[in-house]
Design an enzyme around this catalytic site. Structure first.
Site, short mmCIF file in Angstrom:
data_model
loop_
_atom_site.label_atom_id
_atom_site.label_comp_id
_atom_site.label_asym_id
_atom_site.label_seq_id
_atom_site.Cartn_x
_atom_site.Cartn_y
_atom_site.Cartn_z
N HIS A 168 0.83 -1.20 0.00
CA HIS A 168 0.00 0.00 0.00
C HIS A 168 0.87 1.26 0.00
O HIS A 168 2.07 1.21 0.28
CB HIS A 168 -0.98 0.00 1.18
CG HIS A 168 -0.32 -0.11 2.52
ND1 HIS A 168 0.26 -1.26 2.98
CD2 HIS A 168 -0.15 0.80 3.51
CE1 HIS A 168 0.76 -1.06 4.18
NE2 HIS A 168 0.53 0.19 4.53
N ARG A 207 -3.42 2.34 13.99
CA ARG A 207 -3.29 1.03 13.32
C ARG A 207 -2.93 -0.03 14.34
O ARG A 207 -2.08 0.21 15.20
CB ARG A 207 -2.19 1.11 12.26
CG ARG A 207 -2.19 -0.08 11.31
CD ARG A 207 -1.04 0.00 10.33
NE ARG A 207 0.13 -0.64 10.86
CZ ARG A 207 1.36 -0.53 10.35
NH1 ARG A 207 1.57 0.23 9.29
NH2 ARG A 207 2.37 -1.16 10.90
C1 SIN Z 1 -2.15 5.13 5.62
O1 SIN Z 1 -1.94 6.06 6.40
O2 SIN Z 1 -3.03 5.18 4.78
C2 SIN Z 1 -1.30 3.90 5.69
C3 SIN Z 1 -0.32 3.96 6.79
C4 SIN Z 1 0.45 2.65 6.86
O3 SIN Z 1 1.41 2.50 6.14
O4 SIN Z 1 0.03 1.78 7.60
#
Ligand code: SIN
Length: 276
Positions: free
Chosen positions: A249, A264
Site C-alpha cells: 500500500h 493502526r
Molecule cells: C495510511 O496512512 O493510509 C497507511 C499507513 C500505513 O502504512 O500503515
C-alpha cells in the site's frame, strides 16, 4: 453477527479490495472473525465505513485477528504498546506509509493483517492505494515467474526508519531479515510477490548491479500496475483491514497542511515461506 450472512459487499476492482456494508466490527462473533480472515486473504483489503470504537475496542479486534505486533521504531500511545499512531498535520515533516511498502517486512515474522481506523480526515485527498501482489506476480511472464521463485531478498529496517522515527536513538539496530521473493499465502496457497521499495535492499543471489536492476524493475511493475490496484477515500471512522502477505500500500500525502489522524493495529504473521 457473522460476516457474510449479514453483509452486502462490493468488489471495488476485480483483483483487489472489497467494501462491506452492514458490518459492525465490534459485534463480530468468532465465525465472523474467521470469515473475515479468509476473505482478506482472497481480496487483499477490506473496507468498512462508520465504525465507531474506542482504541481499546480496536486493540481487542486486533487480538481476535491474531497475535499483535509491536512496531520496532514508532512510539506507541500510553497504555497501548501494540498501537501505531498514524497522524499527520501542519507540523509534520514525514508521514507514515508515503511510498509503496508492505508493513515492517524487515521483521523475521513480518505483519500479517493491519487494521487502520482514521478518526480525522482532510477535506480532500489523503487516500490510500493498495496493490495486489498475487496479481503482480501473475502478470509477469512464466519465465520471469520461474526465475523469481529461485530468489530471496534482504529486507532492512534501516531503509525505512533511519531518520524518521525517534523512539530509539541513532545507534539502534533495526531488524534485517531474508525472505523469499515470492511467498505462498498460508490461506489459499496462492503465490505473491514479496519485495517492496520501503524495506527491500538487495536480492541475495545476485551482484549489486543485477540486484539493483531487478528490484527497480519489480518496484516499477508494482507502482505502475494500475490494473491490480485499488484506491480508497477515507471518511472519519472508516476502517481498512489488509493482508500484508498479499498486498502493498501507499498513503497519499496530498492534503498538507490539513490533519489526517488515526490508529493502526497489526498482527504478527509467520516467517514468509514458499512451497512448490
Ligand atoms: C495510511 O496512512 O493510509 C497507511 C499507513 C500505513 O502504512 O500503515
Amino acid at each position: 453477527m457473522t460476516l457474510l450472512t449479514d453483509t452486502t459487499s462490493v468488489d471495488l476492482t476485480k483483483p483487489v479490495g472489497t467494501e462491506l456494508h452492514g458490518v459492525v466490527l465490534t459485534e463480530l462473533d468468532e465465525a465472523g472473525i474467521d470469515e473475515l480472515k479468509t476473505l482478506i486473504a482472497d481480496r487483499g483489503v477490506l473496507f468498512f465505513r462508520d465504525q465507531r470504537m474506542t482504541l481499546a475496542e480496536q486493540v481487542e479486534i486486533g487480538r481476535r485477528l491474531g497475535e499483535l505486533h509491536v512496531h520496532p521504531a514508532a512510539k506507541a500511545p500510553e497504555g497501548f504498546p501494540e498501537v501505531l499512531v498514524v497522524h499527520t498535520d501542519e507540523n509534520s515533516t514525514y508521514t507514515a506509509g508515503n511510498g509503496w511498502h508492505t508493513d515492517v517486512s524487515c521483521d523475521e515474522r513480518p505483519p500479517g493483517l493491519s487494521m487502520l481506523r482514521l478518526e480525522e480526515t482532510p477535506s480532500a485527498g489523503g487516500d490510500t492505494v493498495w496493490a495486489s501482489m498475487y496479481a503482480a506476480y501473475e502478470a509477469l511472464s512464466p519465465s520471469m515467474q520461474e526465475y523469481l521463485l529461485t530468489l530471496t531478498a534482504i529486507h532492512s529496517g534501516d531503509k525505512a526508519y533511519v531518520g524518521r522515527y525517534s523512539r530509539r536513538g541513532a545507534d539502534v539496530d533495526y531488524p534485517v531479515n531474508v525472505h523469499p521473493v515470492i511467498r505462498t499465502h498460508p490461506i489459499g496457497g496462492r503465490k505473491a510477490l514479496y519485495v517492496n521499495s520501503g524495506f527491500t535492499v538487495r536480492i541475495k543471489e545476485l551482484t549489486q548491479r543485477e540486484s539493483d536492476a531487478l528490484l527497480a524493475f519489480l518496484f516499477d511493475h508494482i507502482a505502475y500496475g494500475i490494473r491490480f490496484q485499488v484506491r480508497f477515500n477515507w471518511e472519519p471512522n472508516s476502517v481498512a483491514i489488509w493482508d500484508n502477505r498479499c498486498v502493498q500500500h501507499h498513503a497519499s500525502w496530498d492534503y498538507f497542511p490539513e490533519t489526517r489522524s488515526g490508529f493502526r493495529v497489526t498482527t504478527r504473521g509467520e516467517a514468509p515461506f514458499l512451497t512448490a
